[in-house]
Design a protein around this motif. Sequence first.
Motif, PDB file in Angstrom:
ATOM      1  N   LEU A   1      -7.057   2.078  -5.565  1.00  0.00           N
ATOM      2  CA  LEU A   1      -6.396   2.516  -4.332  1.00  0.00           C
ATOM      3  C   LEU A   1      -4.878   2.522  -4.469  1.00  0.00           C
ATOM      4  O   LEU A   1      -4.172   2.806  -3.499  1.00  0.00           O
ATOM      5  CB  LEU A   1      -6.799   1.605  -3.153  1.00  0.00           C
ATOM      6  CG  LEU A   1      -8.286   1.590  -2.780  1.00  0.00           C
ATOM      7  CD1 LEU A   1      -8.522   0.664  -1.592  1.00  0.00           C
ATOM      8  CD2 LEU A   1      -8.787   2.995  -2.475  1.00  0.00           C
TER       9      LEU A   1
ATOM     10  N   ILE B   1      -3.252   4.187   1.864  1.00  0.00           N
ATOM     11  CA  ILE B   1      -4.706   4.385   1.877  1.00  0.00           C
ATOM     12  C   ILE B   1      -5.370   3.554   2.969  1.00  0.00           C
ATOM     13  O   ILE B   1      -6.257   4.023   3.687  1.00  0.00           O
ATOM     14  CB  ILE B   1      -5.300   4.034   0.498  1.00  0.00           C
ATOM     15  CG1 ILE B   1      -4.681   4.929  -0.587  1.00  0.00           C
ATOM     16  CG2 ILE B   1      -6.805   4.163   0.515  1.00  0.00           C
ATOM     17  CD1 ILE B   1      -5.017   6.380  -0.445  1.00  0.00           C
TER      18      ILE B   1
ATOM     19  N   ASN C   1       0.611   4.226  -1.021  1.00  0.00           N
ATOM     20  CA  ASN C   1      -0.020   5.511  -0.691  1.00  0.00           C
ATOM     21  C   ASN C   1      -0.609   5.543   0.713  1.00  0.00           C
ATOM     22  O   ASN C   1      -1.141   6.570   1.129  1.00  0.00           O
ATOM     23  CB  ASN C   1      -1.110   5.829  -1.714  1.00  0.00           C
ATOM     24  CG  ASN C   1      -0.578   5.902  -3.139  1.00  0.00           C
ATOM     25  OD1 ASN C   1       0.529   6.408  -3.364  1.00  0.00           O
ATOM     26  ND2 ASN C   1      -1.333   5.390  -4.095  1.00  0.00           N
TER      27      ASN C   1
ATOM     28  N   ASN D   1      -5.644  -1.078  -9.986  1.00  0.00           N
ATOM     29  CA  ASN D   1      -4.474  -1.074  -9.104  1.00  0.00           C
ATOM     30  C   ASN D   1      -3.232  -1.494  -9.895  1.00  0.00           C
ATOM     31  O   ASN D   1      -3.218  -1.393 -11.132  1.00  0.00           O
ATOM     32  CB  ASN D   1      -4.725  -2.002  -7.916  1.00  0.00           C
ATOM     33  CG  ASN D   1      -5.725  -1.420  -6.929  1.00  0.00           C
ATOM     34  OD1 ASN D   1      -5.452  -0.431  -6.255  1.00  0.00           O
ATOM     35  ND2 ASN D   1      -6.900  -2.041  -6.844  1.00  0.00           N
TER      36      ASN D   1
ATOM     37  N   SER E   1     -10.637   6.907   4.976  1.00  0.00           N
ATOM     38  CA  SER E   1     -11.218   8.009   4.202  1.00  0.00           C
ATOM     39  C   SER E   1     -12.187   8.778   5.085  1.00  0.00           C
ATOM     40  O   SER E   1     -12.295   8.531   6.287  1.00  0.00           O
ATOM     41  CB  SER E   1     -11.950   7.451   2.968  1.00  0.00           C
ATOM     42  OG  SER E   1     -13.058   6.669   3.356  1.00  0.00           O
TER      43      SER E   1
ATOM     44  N   ASP F   1       0.856  -1.193   0.000  1.00  0.00           N
ATOM     45  CA  ASP F   1       0.000   0.000   0.000  1.00  0.00           C
ATOM     46  C   ASP F   1       0.890   1.241   0.000  1.00  0.00           C
ATOM     47  O   ASP F   1       1.045   1.912   1.031  1.00  0.00           O
ATOM     48  CB  ASP F   1      -0.909  -0.042   1.230  1.00  0.00           C
ATOM     49  CG  ASP F   1      -1.890   1.123   1.283  1.00  0.00           C
ATOM     50  OD1 ASP F   1      -2.074   1.786   0.255  1.00  0.00           O
ATOM     51  OD2 ASP F   1      -2.460   1.363   2.369  1.00  0.00           O
TER      52      ASP F   1
END
Length: 287
Positions: free
Chosen positions: A89, A47, A45, A113, A52, A43
């Motif tokens: 994502l 996320i 980033n 992705n 969120s 992952d």
Amino acid sequence: MMHGYTKLVVWLLLLSSSSSYFGHGISDSDLQCLKDLKQSLIDPNGILEAGSENESPWNFTDSPMCDFIGVVCWNPFDDRVLSLRLGNLGLEGPFPRGLELCTSMTTLDLSGNNFTGPLPERISEQMPYVSFLDLSNNSFSGGIPASIMNMTYLNVLVLQHNQFTGGIPAINLSRLISFDVADNSLTGPVPDSLQGFPAGNFTGNPGLCGAPLGKKCKKRFRVRIHVRFIWIREMFVRIRKLLHRINDASIIGASAGFIFGFVVAFYFPHKFLFCGRLQPYTFRVCT
């Protein structure tokens, strides 16, 4: 007194059952599924760690797993995973591990992705009840597993824009209403069971042919000739080994002549016309 004791027991039983129903009864299997899944993902980033605005990060100590970003459970009172919607994502890595532990999952969306590598050969055993599978816009490679045929609940299968190679397996699923393998490197004919889907769902695969595409499949005549050639070559090798064991030169010459004549007659039968009366052990070739 006894009447009051009975009321107390009934009240405690109701309280116990209601707490298990309203208290987010946790499925250990599904919880381990998400833990294994997270460990197998990259992952970059962050996320999953950040979450969120409306969904929680994948923090297994502070948040209920049904509130995790991308996780949908069957209902608010049952921590069993219904769907994993992890599209777009920026996730990376091979096909995720642990999905076989999400035994009630019906939807898996990993589209958009950067996943790479092959799909599991026994993908149907990992997700036997999945009806919606979207792996589009990744970099999955290798062949499409034939075991997808065993995913009998599958309604939607989207494999568009990957790097899949080889032929399309003869997927014949009665519930399949959407199928897309456009923009891969697939080869061979489109199976009869899939020819009812639009041609655009197969485009971007230069090696695919047959309906619904306008490209006809080439005949396999050359392949048959090549197989025959290999068979004759192997026969030559065996006879040559046998002849090496024979010392009589006349027998070697006769055998070699027979082999040469057999091969020429096999490949060019139209060049020979036999006529006249056959004599014992001899024949005449007309010119």
